[in-house]
Scaffold this active site. Structure first.
Site, mmCIF file in Angstrom:
data_model
loop_
_atom_site.group_PDB
_atom_site.id
_atom_site.type_symbol
_atom_site.label_atom_id
_atom_site.label_comp_id
_atom_site.label_asym_id
_atom_site.label_seq_id
_atom_site.Cartn_x
_atom_site.Cartn_y
_atom_site.Cartn_z
ATOM 1 N N SER A 79 0.830 -1.213 0.000
ATOM 2 C CA SER A 79 0.000 0.000 0.000
ATOM 3 C C SER A 79 0.860 1.256 0.000
ATOM 4 O O SER A 79 0.580 2.222 -0.722
ATOM 5 C CB SER A 79 -0.907 0.021 1.229
ATOM 6 O OG SER A 79 -1.865 -0.993 1.128
ATOM 7 N N ARG B 153 1.302 4.083 -3.068
ATOM 8 C CA ARG B 153 1.038 5.514 -2.819
ATOM 9 C C ARG B 153 2.261 6.357 -3.129
ATOM 10 O O ARG B 153 2.145 7.445 -3.696
ATOM 11 C CB ARG B 153 0.551 5.707 -1.384
ATOM 12 C CG ARG B 153 -0.913 5.246 -1.234
ATOM 13 C CD ARG B 153 -1.243 4.945 0.201
ATOM 14 N NE ARG B 153 -2.651 4.620 0.396
ATOM 15 C CZ ARG B 153 -3.227 3.442 0.085
ATOM 16 N NH1 ARG B 153 -2.512 2.476 -0.479
ATOM 17 N NH2 ARG B 153 -4.519 3.237 0.309
ATOM 18 N N ARG C 75 -14.062 -6.570 -11.197
ATOM 19 C CA ARG C 75 -14.224 -5.938 -9.878
ATOM 20 C C ARG C 75 -15.016 -4.632 -9.967
ATOM 21 O O ARG C 75 -15.007 -3.963 -11.001
ATOM 22 C CB ARG C 75 -12.837 -5.729 -9.243
ATOM 23 C CG ARG C 75 -12.138 -7.074 -9.035
ATOM 24 C CD ARG C 75 -10.792 -6.927 -8.415
ATOM 25 N NE ARG C 75 -10.864 -6.371 -7.073
ATOM 26 C CZ ARG C 75 -9.799 -6.040 -6.359
ATOM 27 N NH1 ARG C 75 -8.583 -6.195 -6.866
ATOM 28 N NH2 ARG C 75 -9.933 -5.549 -5.151
ATOM 29 N N ASP D 273 -7.105 -8.198 4.229
ATOM 30 C CA ASP D 273 -6.397 -9.148 3.356
ATOM 31 C C ASP D 273 -5.905 -10.379 4.106
ATOM 32 O O ASP D 273 -5.463 -11.351 3.490
ATOM 33 C CB ASP D 273 -5.220 -8.448 2.661
ATOM 34 C CG ASP D 273 -5.703 -7.378 1.679
ATOM 35 O OD1 ASP D 273 -6.814 -7.520 1.136
ATOM 36 O OD2 ASP D 273 -4.970 -6.394 1.459
ATOM 37 N N ARG E 233 -2.922 -14.191 -2.855
ATOM 38 C CA ARG E 233 -3.076 -14.484 -1.423
ATOM 39 C C ARG E 233 -3.669 -15.878 -1.195
ATOM 40 O O ARG E 233 -3.407 -16.514 -0.172
ATOM 41 C CB ARG E 233 -3.902 -13.412 -0.734
ATOM 42 C CG ARG E 233 -3.215 -12.033 -0.797
ATOM 43 C CD ARG E 233 -3.676 -11.072 0.252
ATOM 44 N NE ARG E 233 -3.319 -9.706 -0.123
ATOM 45 C CZ ARG E 233 -2.112 -9.149 0.055
ATOM 46 N NH1 ARG E 233 -1.139 -9.842 0.611
ATOM 47 N NH2 ARG E 233 -1.877 -7.901 -0.330
HETATM 48 C C1 S3P Z 1 -5.738 -1.411 -0.188
HETATM 49 C C2 S3P Z 1 -6.963 -1.431 0.406
HETATM 50 C C3 S3P Z 1 -7.778 -2.656 0.550
HETATM 51 C C4 S3P Z 1 -6.929 -3.914 0.387
HETATM 52 C C5 S3P Z 1 -6.011 -3.838 -0.797
HETATM 53 C C6 S3P Z 1 -5.082 -2.630 -0.679
HETATM 54 C C7 S3P Z 1 -5.042 -0.109 -0.301
HETATM 55 O O1 S3P Z 1 -8.783 -2.629 -0.440
HETATM 56 O O2 S3P Z 1 -7.755 -5.049 0.273
HETATM 57 O O3 S3P Z 1 -5.224 -5.002 -0.879
HETATM 58 O O4 S3P Z 1 -3.812 -0.090 -0.553
HETATM 59 O O5 S3P Z 1 -5.697 0.913 -0.134
HETATM 60 P P1 S3P Z 1 -10.161 -1.828 -0.209
HETATM 61 O O6 S3P Z 1 -9.796 -0.446 0.108
HETATM 62 O O7 S3P Z 1 -10.936 -1.899 -1.483
HETATM 63 O O8 S3P Z 1 -10.841 -2.565 0.920
#
Ligand code: S3P
Length: 427
Positions: free
Chosen positions: A22, A26, A120, A311, A384
């Site tokens: 994440s 970003r 999705r 996750d 996963r």
């Molecule tokens: C993530 C948010 C989650 C997570 C994904 C990464 C992120 O998804 O499941 O693996 O980096 O913001 P959601 O925000 O759709 O729940």
């Protein structure tokens, strides 16, 4: 197809996990919005983050340095209109946060992805951007990708999100940087807050009041930061430790952000031993964690805990197959719209291996403990799910064959190297 067998040995190991996915996403995506260089050490180099690199490159961001440890990106001014369709691969984070970035890029951008990503839901990001902020953005009629964005000036406003999703929240916040007035987003439950934290660290105007986050158009400056280890990748090793007696795993550099460590908290609730030691706070709290001890109590996980372990919930289900009593995991319907339907696929994998798992619309009810046995399982192309099956295989009687193990390249390309290393340890 990969064949794995049961492990009988005891071990105490230190495992190095890749940088947080994440935060890496970003860092890459927000480099497009920053003045000056963005430098990430310890970044995650994997299929998913490569998709984000591909997106910012299409906007003119220059990769000044790219080594396994260091990534240096320089923004382009102005960001340019992409010359072709952008392929987000398997990455929901690239597509959703990318849509927020593109809201401010003059011109037309088209985002697509692989078959899983095109299944999705994307209306959840298009609707708040369009209805809340006046961004010109379209999905297919069924609310799925491809997504088309005509970026440019748009309004601010207040957006109430119907689903707890850090990706959607982040898309609105990033679009807020190119809005004409302030943008507030209200989330139904607290979700991971890396975008807010990074925005503040980059000099952005961001205010957090409970579940309301407000951004104002601001000047962002590039940052240099180290990406701590990914708790969602480390979770596989922690589960591995808790599944057998005499197993102990330490991860030295781990992200401790409270919105991400719900799985470790659930392990504690199940009676596993979790030792924490914070070693730093920049860019976010991080440190070392050691896990040992088997789960000896069933657990109840409800909607409040779900976002902080979204996750990792399938791993909690695996642990629950070994804990005496009935475990209940509820409020996790979001798992059905991840890279695959993780509620169904987790139940299918664990049941094929002999576990007592009842599938519910929003989670599972699991009776433990059960002996697991090897089986032929399908990861449904989901990284996963492949790693979940590999960890379960270490306590299963007889061989486990995993279809689709190569999908680990999406978030953890070196997973099976680490796995073989621990498998070969002899006391
Ligand atoms: C993530 C948010 C989650 C997570 C994904 C990464 C992120 O998804 O499941 O693996 O980096 O913001 P959601 O925000 O759709 O729940």
């Amino acid at each position: 197809m990969m064949e794995l067998s049961r492990w009988e040995h005891e071990f105490a190991v230190e495992v190095e996990v890749p940088g947080d996915k994440s935060l890496t996403h970003r860092g890459i995506l927000m480099s497009a919005l920053a003045h000056g260089d963005m430098e990430l050490t310890g970044w995650l180099d994997a299929g998913d983050t490569r998709s984000s690199l591909c997106l910012v490159k299409a906007l003119g961001v220059e990769i000044r340095e790219e080594t396994p440890d260091r990534l240096v990106l320089r923004h382009a001014r102005p960001l340019r209109e992409p010359q072709d369709i952008i392929d987000c691969g398997n990455s929901g984070t690239t597509m959703r946060l990318g849509a927020g970035v593109l809201a401010g890029v003059a011109g037309l951008s088209v985002l697509t992805g692989d078959a899983s990503l095109r299944r999705r839901p994307m209306a959840r990001v298009a609707e708040p951007l369009r209805d809340g902020l006046g961004v010109q953005i379209w999905t297919k009629r069924d609310g799925r990708a491809p997504i088309v964005v005509r970026g440019g000036p748009h309004s601010g406003g207040r957006v109430e999100l119907p689903v707890a999703s850090a990706q959607v929240k982040s898309a609105v916040l990033l679009a807020g940087l190119s809005a004409q007035e302030a943008v507030s987003v209200v989330e139904p439950q607290a979700t991971r807050d890396h975008t807010e934290r990074l925005l503040a660290a980059m000099g952005g105007s961001v205010e957090v009041q409970g579940r309301i986050i407000t951004v104002r158009p601001s000047h962002l400056t590039g940052l240099s930061f180290h990406v701590p280890g990914d708790p969602s990748s480390a979770a596989f090793w922690f589960a591995l430790a808790a599944l057998g007696t005499g197993r102990r795993v330490t991860v030295r550099s781990l992200l401790f952000n409270p919105t991400r460590v719900g799985f470790l908290r659930a392990m504690e609730a199940m009676g596993c031993r979790v030792e924490w030691s914070e070693t730093g706070r920049i860019p976010e709290s991080h440190g070392a964690v050691t896990v040992s001890g088997r789960p000896h109590r069933a657990v109840v996980i409800g909607p409040d805990q779900v976002p902080s372990m979204i996750d990792e919930l399938p791993l909690a289900a695996l642990l629950a197959t070994q804990a005496p009593g009935q475990s209940v995991m509820a409020g996790a319907e979001e798992l059905r719209v991840k890279e695959c339907d993780r509620i169904q696929v987790t139940a299918a994998i664990l049941r094929a291996m002999g576990a007592a798992v009842e599938e519910r619309p929003d989670g599972w009810v699991i009776e433990g403990p059960t002996m697991l046995h090897g089986a032929d399982v399908d990861a449904a192309g989901d990284h996963r799910m492949a790693m979940l099956a590999a960890i379960a295989a270490t306590i299963a009687e007889g061989p486990t064959r995993i279809r689709g193990h190569e999908s680990v390249a999406i978030s953890y390309p070196a997973f099976f190297e680490g796995y073989q290393r621990v498998a070969r340890i002899r006391p």
